[in-house]
Design an enzyme around this catalytic site. Structure first.
Site, PDB file in Angstrom:
ATOM      1  N   SER A 223      36.486  13.425  45.053  1.00 44.57           N
ATOM      2  CA  SER A 223      36.516  12.321  44.096  1.00 44.57           C
ATOM      3  C   SER A 223      36.511  10.974  44.831  1.00 44.57           C
ATOM      4  O   SER A 223      37.028  10.886  45.949  1.00 44.57           O
ATOM      5  CB  SER A 223      37.792  12.463  43.262  1.00 44.57           C
ATOM      6  OG  SER A 223      37.698  11.740  42.076  1.00 44.57           O
ATOM      7  N   TYR A 382      38.591  -1.958  35.516  1.00 49.20           N
ATOM      8  CA  TYR A 382      37.751  -2.865  36.298  1.00 49.20           C
ATOM      9  C   TYR A 382      36.754  -3.550  35.360  1.00 49.20           C
ATOM     10  O   TYR A 382      36.828  -3.385  34.138  1.00 49.20           O
ATOM     11  CB  TYR A 382      37.072  -2.094  37.443  1.00 49.20           C
ATOM     12  CG  TYR A 382      38.082  -1.516  38.421  1.00 49.20           C
ATOM     13  CD1 TYR A 382      38.962  -2.356  39.102  1.00 49.20           C
ATOM     14  CD2 TYR A 382      38.199  -0.143  38.632  1.00 49.20           C
ATOM     15  CE1 TYR A 382      39.906  -1.849  39.979  1.00 49.20           C
ATOM     16  CE2 TYR A 382      39.145   0.379  39.507  1.00 49.20           C
ATOM     17  CZ  TYR A 382      40.002  -0.477  40.178  1.00 49.20           C
ATOM     18  OH  TYR A 382      40.946   0.024  41.033  1.00 49.20           O
ATOM     19  N   ARG A 524      43.477  13.630  45.569  1.00 44.53           N
ATOM     20  CA  ARG A 524      44.608  13.663  46.515  1.00 44.53           C
ATOM     21  C   ARG A 524      44.664  14.928  47.366  1.00 44.53           C
ATOM     22  O   ARG A 524      44.968  14.825  48.566  1.00 44.53           O
ATOM     23  CB  ARG A 524      45.920  13.427  45.766  1.00 44.53           C
ATOM     24  CG  ARG A 524      46.063  11.970  45.310  1.00 44.53           C
ATOM     25  CD  ARG A 524      47.113  11.798  44.271  1.00 44.53           C
ATOM     26  NE  ARG A 524      46.803  12.590  43.073  1.00 44.53           N
ATOM     27  CZ  ARG A 524      47.639  12.782  42.058  1.00 44.53           C
ATOM     28  NH1 ARG A 524      48.839  12.250  42.101  1.00 44.53           N
ATOM     29  NH2 ARG A 524      47.275  13.484  41.005  1.00 44.53           N
TER      30      ARG A 524
HETATM   31  C1  LIG Z   1      43.980   6.701  47.407  1.00 49.05           C
HETATM   32  C2  LIG Z   1      43.175   6.798  46.147  1.00 49.05           C
HETATM   33  C3  LIG Z   1      42.077   5.957  45.965  1.00 49.05           C
HETATM   34  C4  LIG Z   1      41.308   6.050  44.811  1.00 49.05           C
HETATM   35  N1  LIG Z   1      40.188   5.276  44.682  1.00 49.05           N
HETATM   36  C5  LIG Z   1      39.349   5.456  43.634  1.00 49.05           C
HETATM   37  C6  LIG Z   1      38.087   4.800  43.579  1.00 49.05           C
HETATM   38  O1  LIG Z   1      37.680   4.077  44.489  1.00 49.05           O
HETATM   39  N2  LIG Z   1      37.323   5.016  42.479  1.00 49.05           N
HETATM   40  C7  LIG Z   1      37.722   5.833  41.458  1.00 49.05           C
HETATM   41  O2  LIG Z   1      36.996   5.987  40.486  1.00 49.05           O
HETATM   42  N3  LIG Z   1      38.893   6.486  41.516  1.00 49.05           N
HETATM   43  C8  LIG Z   1      39.704   6.341  42.579  1.00 49.05           C
HETATM   44  N4  LIG Z   1      40.862   7.070  42.661  1.00 49.05           N
HETATM   45  C9  LIG Z   1      41.169   8.051  41.603  1.00 49.05           C
HETATM   46  C10 LIG Z   1      40.693   9.441  42.017  1.00 49.05           C
HETATM   47  O3  LIG Z   1      39.286   9.492  42.153  1.00 49.05           O
HETATM   48  C11 LIG Z   1      41.133  10.511  40.990  1.00 49.05           C
HETATM   49  O4  LIG Z   1      40.520  10.217  39.761  1.00 49.05           O
HETATM   50  C12 LIG Z   1      42.635  10.570  40.813  1.00 49.05           C
HETATM   51  O5  LIG Z   1      43.316  10.471  42.054  1.00 49.05           O
HETATM   52  C13 LIG Z   1      43.073  11.875  40.123  1.00 49.05           C
HETATM   53  O6  LIG Z   1      42.677  12.999  40.871  1.00 49.05           O
HETATM   54  P1  LIG Z   1      43.734  13.877  41.766  1.00 49.05           P
HETATM   55  O7  LIG Z   1      44.807  14.314  40.826  1.00 49.05           O
HETATM   56  O8  LIG Z   1      42.913  15.012  42.288  1.00 49.05           O
HETATM   57  O9  LIG Z   1      44.261  12.972  42.836  1.00 49.05           O
HETATM   58  C14 LIG Z   1      41.656   6.971  43.804  1.00 49.05           C
HETATM   59  C15 LIG Z   1      42.761   7.800  43.992  1.00 49.05           C
HETATM   60  C16 LIG Z   1      43.506   7.746  45.143  1.00 49.05           C
HETATM   61  C17 LIG Z   1      44.670   8.687  45.320  1.00 49.05           C
END
Ligand SMILES: Cc1cc2nc3c(=O)[nH]c(=O)nc-3n(C[C@H](O)[C@H](O)[C@H](O)COP(=O)(O)O)c2cc1C
Ligand SMILES: Cc1cc2nc3c(=O)[nH]c(=O)nc-3n(C[C@H](O)[C@H](O)[C@H](O)COP(=O)(O)OP(=O)(O)OC[C@H]3O[C@@H](n4cnc5c(N)ncnc54)[C@H](O)[C@@H]3O)c2cc1C
Length: 574
Positions: A223, A382, A524
């Site tokens: 992601s 955003y 994550r």
């Molecule tokens: C450190 C970090 C940076 C992130 N940056 C972005 C980003 O640049 N663009 C975006 O759409 N989501 C971003 N997210 C959200 C993730 O893509 C994802 O949707 C969110 O963490 C939930 O997924 P997970 O439970 O697998 O972590 C970010 C998440 C984390 C933890």
């Protein structure tokens, strides 16, 4: 018998008495009743009433003082919808736990408060879990007509029904009926284009996926994740190692972080950009590495921070305004993200033209760099998301008001990019499918946005949520955003990406097998483990997935260690 409000009213069931209802049901079920009649519940127990199921949980289940000694159990303490048939089980388990606690603490006046406290604390956890599952199952039945009946093939419909509560997962189905599950996996893998084979069938998350000219070797996505490590928007060695390692880690597709279309479009000074050729060249180096050294494909996520820009890198204070060198912010309306944050200016039409052109220029550079897919970031508060949400869009021109107006500018950007993005490469759009805040967008609104983006040529909807309104109240939990991907996929008829708290192969397999999404984005867990996909494959015994040729000698040892640990755990359990 359960029915929709629409059918209930259409048959006049609200106007007929119990005997009329019984006669109606006898008619509906005549084939299975074979001439028998239905028996109503005793009238002193409210008879056989139609009811809208009340989901209740008492705030307090016990009292023990001079005047009253009460313990609530079963339906008196909590109810769970019949869709998973667990009310009796819960009631009996309450009684068993209460007995256990009396056994542990003893049954004297002094010990009773501790007994009751432990009983309530333990049972609340299980009850919450079951109530959640029962709600999922109830909702499945509520939407089955509009969502699944006409979209899923019978095999997948069956899988969806069996996993409707989301408590029964893919591996859990294997325990219950291995032969049936393997048959289903075979069906699914052949649908995904894999040849029939006598080897171990490929589990759903490892099946290939094709969209336009893009072929992914499996359904797992890294992601988009900001790493706040660029200078002047230029990706550097950190990005090469970070994205490169994850490309080698087995995921079918990796996304860059939100890459910004101008210096003012950045969230922080550490964000990547694609507004000049130096950035384009630096990205091309990464893309070339991914294409040359891994089986992964790589996508670019383009965005503009809008009112959430000009803030510090995450480890210096997420969403906190920069202490100095701030840049002016634009948004749909003058609504700041944090109460004490910088207030943005509502965009003028001239600014809207300029930002649209910046998106187009960045998309052109992305295509030249060789990215395989482009995702337009319309989520998380955003710039483009600020147009979509009524909480942040108070405009009175044609870009504010109803859904179509709020979507007008994001769609304009989408179409302008689609016109220059190569025809054979797909585009996805990331949405916040729920603002989790009073007056904000709901999944029903997201459905409409998804329809509009589909009409504009979107191939995929990446179903995220929240981060639009600082005072939001998301209901977190395992797979908590997957219902949005499910709803949009099966009601709009567009491929979706599920994301959020998907943390093991079993989750991804369950989601993809049930047709709740086509792809799973994992964020994550990929920070903790770049080779998440390869490791999860080993954990479920999927040996046929290939490791990068340079790493092959690590594979059998890794698999053998896992097998040994499993054997030790199993013998310990005995
Ligand atoms: C450190 C970090 C940076 C992130 N940056 C972005 C980003 O640049 N663009 C975006 O759409 N989501 C971003 N997210 C959200 C993730 O893509 C994802 O949707 C969110 O963490 C939930 O997924 P997970 O439970 O697998 O972590 C970010 C998440 C984390 C933890
Ligand atoms: C249509 C329907 C289908 C269901 N399907 C399933 C299923 O498939 N599987 C499943 O596990 N569960 C199912 N349930 C739920 C299950 O029946 C209940 O959760 C379970 O019976 C709860 O047990 P209980 O002992 O807590 O309450 P109850 O079974 O309601 O028992 C409470 C008892 O207290 C009595 N009572 C009430 N007031 C007083 C009073 N003042 N003095 C003395 N006695 C009183 C009542 O008469 C009753 O006998 C279903 C329920 C319904 C309505």
């Amino acid at each position: 018998m359960e029915t929709t409000e629409e059918a209930f009213l259409a048959h006049g069931l609200d106007k007929i008495d119990q005997d009329g209802s019984i006669a109606f049901c006898e008619n509906v079920f005549s084939e299975v009743l074979e001439g028998h009649s239905l028996v109503a519940n005793a009238r002193h127990l409210r008879g056989s009433a139609w009811l809208s199921f009340p989901r209740l949980i008492c705030g307090k289940w016990t009292t023990f003082n001079e005047n009253s000694h009460v313990v609530l159990m079963g339906d008196a303490a909590h109810t769970a919808h019949f869709a998973i048939g667990s009310g009796t089980k819960l009631a009996l388990e309450d009684a068993i736990e209460l007995t256990n606690q009396f056994k542990q603490h003893g049954a004297s006046r002094e010990t009773i408060p501790a007994v009751l406290a432990a009983y309530e604390e333990l049972r609340r956890v299980d009850v919450a879990r079951i109530q959640n599952a029962a709600r999922n199952a109830m909702e499945w039945f509520e939407v089955v007509g509009s969502r699944y009946a006409d979209t899923l093939e019978p095999e997948q419909f069956m899988y969806s029904l069996l996993t409707r509560s989301q408590r029964i997962s893919h591996e859990n189905l294997r325990l219950r009926d291995k032969v049936w599950l393997e048959g289903y996996e075979r069906w699914f893998s052949q649908k995904a284009g894999l040849p029939a084979s006598n080897d171990r069938v490929t589990p759903p998350m490892f099946t290939p996926f094709r969209i336009r000219g893009l072929s992914l070797s499996n359904r797992i996505i890294v992601s988009p994740m900001a790493v706040y490590s660029a200078e002047e928007g230029v990706p550097n060695d950190f990005h090469m190692v970070h994205l490169g390692a994850r490309a080698l880690g087995g995921a079918g597709l990796i996304f860059t972080e939100m890459t910004c279309v101008s210096p003012e479009a950045r969230i922080t000074p550490g964000c990547c950009g694609l507004w000049n050729d130096e950035q384009g060249k630096a990205f091309k180096r990464i893309v070339d590495f991914v294409h040359g050294s891994s089986q992964a494909r790589i996508g670019i996520q383009l965005g503009h921070a809008g009112r959430k820009g000009s803030t510090r890198v995450a480890w210096e204070g997420m969403d906190q305004p920069l202490p100095e060198h701030n840049w002016p912010l634009v948004s749909a309306s003058a609504v700041s993200y944090l109460a004490d944050g910088q207030t943005p200016e509502p965009m003028t039409r001239a600014e809207m033209d300029q930002v649209r052109d910046e998106f187009v220029a960045a998309a052109r550079r992305g295509a030249q760099a060789g990215f395989d897919i482009l995702e337009l970031h319309c989520a998380h508060g955003y710039l483009l998301s600020s147009f979509l949400s009524p909480l942040t869009n108070h405009r009175t021109d044609e870009y504010g008001g109803g859904i179509e107006n709020r979507a007008r500018y994001p769609l304009e950007i989408f179409r302008a990019i689609r016109a220059v993005w190569p025809e054979d490469r797909p585009m996805s759009v990331r949405l916040s499918c729920h603002d989790w805040a009073e007056g904000g967008n709901t999944p029903d609104d997201a459905l409409e946005f998804a329809r509009l983006f589909k009409q504009a040529g979107a191939d995929l909807v990446d179903c995220s949520s929240g981060q639009v309104w600082a005072d939001d109240h998301p209901v977190y939990g395992r797979l908590y955003q997957t219902p949005f991907a499910d709803k949009i996929r099966n009601e709009v008829g567009i491929a979706t990406i599920a994301v959020g708290a998907i943390s093991e192969a079993d989750h991804a397999n369950s989601i993809i097998a049930a047709g709740r999404a086509d792809l799973c984005a994992i964020a994550r867990p990929h920070l903790a483990d770049p080779a998440w996909t390869l490791h999860e494959a080993a954990k479920i015994g999927m040996k046929s997935i290939s490791w990068p040729k340079q790493y092959v000698s690590g594979k059998p040892q890794y698999e053998a260690n896992l097998e040994r640990a499993a054997t030790i755990a199993a013998s310990g359990a005995k």
